[in-house]
Design an enzyme around this catalytic site. Structure first.
Site, PDB file in Angstrom:
ATOM      1  N   VAL A   1      -3.472  -4.699  -6.196  1.00 52.96           N
ATOM      2  CA  VAL A   1      -3.610  -3.318  -6.735  1.00 52.96           C
ATOM      3  C   VAL A   1      -2.330  -2.538  -6.319  1.00 52.96           C
ATOM      4  O   VAL A   1      -2.073  -2.426  -4.882  1.00 52.96           O
ATOM      5  CB  VAL A   1      -4.948  -2.916  -6.567  1.00 52.96           C
ATOM      6  N   CYS A   2      -1.661  -1.898  -7.101  1.00 52.08           N
ATOM      7  CA  CYS A   2      -0.656  -1.009  -6.424  1.00 52.08           C
ATOM      8  C   CYS A   2       0.394  -1.780  -5.633  1.00 52.08           C
ATOM      9  O   CYS A   2       1.012  -2.769  -5.550  1.00 52.08           O
ATOM     10  CB  CYS A   2      -1.323   0.361  -6.037  1.00 52.08           C
TER      11      CYS A   2
END
Length: 200
Positions: free
Chosen positions: A110-111
């Site tokens: 994520v991210c």
């Protein structure tokens, strides 16, 4: 299925809590009507470099369930983002990410967690994404990565990357769909009262 989510100092809280909520909610929704004592569909644990607590980016203290050395084998490993500079410089963390590429069925980020995957060499030759502010950092860190922008997540089979924060929730619901079925993903999103963007 056993899912492990990495936690570290300055982890972005929703980067890890979003997937945690999706998979634990999916397990709860799936468990309705199942016989008593039925094992949950997904079991989610948190993993830290050491046994002690870490502090998320906004200061919340998190206590990992296991360390990188003593956790059970994972079906899915999730690497959240946040301020990852210190983690990029830790050989043991980078080696753990590389090991999950070899042993887990799915390795997801994520991210800015994508930067840790890139540092471990697991994104070479693959399409990947991250938070819009960090696309250039990903390109600079590992030129062999085919960086894409303007997408919520990219599923490359064993490796999945997502953009920032809420995109990690969308990616996790996509994974629920992939691992168990679209009906459960839809029911999970509804239980969370979440407007799932189910296209990358």
């Amino acid at each position: 299925m056993k899912l492990g989510i990495l936690v570290f100092d300055d982890v972005e809280l929703l980067d890890m809590a979003g997937p945690y909520e999706v998979f634990t909610t999916a397990a709860r929704v799936h468990g309705r009507g199942q016989p008593a004592g039925t094992a949950p569909l997904f079991e989610v644990v948190t993993l830290g470099r050491e046994a002690g607590p870490v502090r998320a980016r906004a200061g919340l203290r998190l206590q990992p369930d296991f360390t990188l050395d003593d956790h059970p084998p994972l079906d899915v490993a999730v690497v959240p983002g946040g301020v990852v500079d210190a983690e990029l410089a830790r050989p043991e963390v980078v080696a753990w990410v590389a090991a999950q590429r070899r042993t887990a069925s799915v390795l997801a980020s994520v991210c800015t967690g994508a930067l840790l995957l890139a540092q471990a060499g697991v994104l070479d030759g693959l399409e990947a994404t991250t938070h819009w502010e960090d696309l250039d950092a990903l390109r600079a860190l590992r030129p062999a990565v085919k960086v894409r922008e303007g997408v919520r997540w990219i599923d490359q089979g064993q490796v999945i990357t997502s953009a920032g924060i809420s995109a990690g929730i969308d990616m996790s619901l996509h994974l629920v769909q992939r691992l168990h079925g679209r009906e459960l993903a839809i029911r999970t999103a509804r239980q969370m009262d979440y407007d799932w963007k189910d296209r990358s």
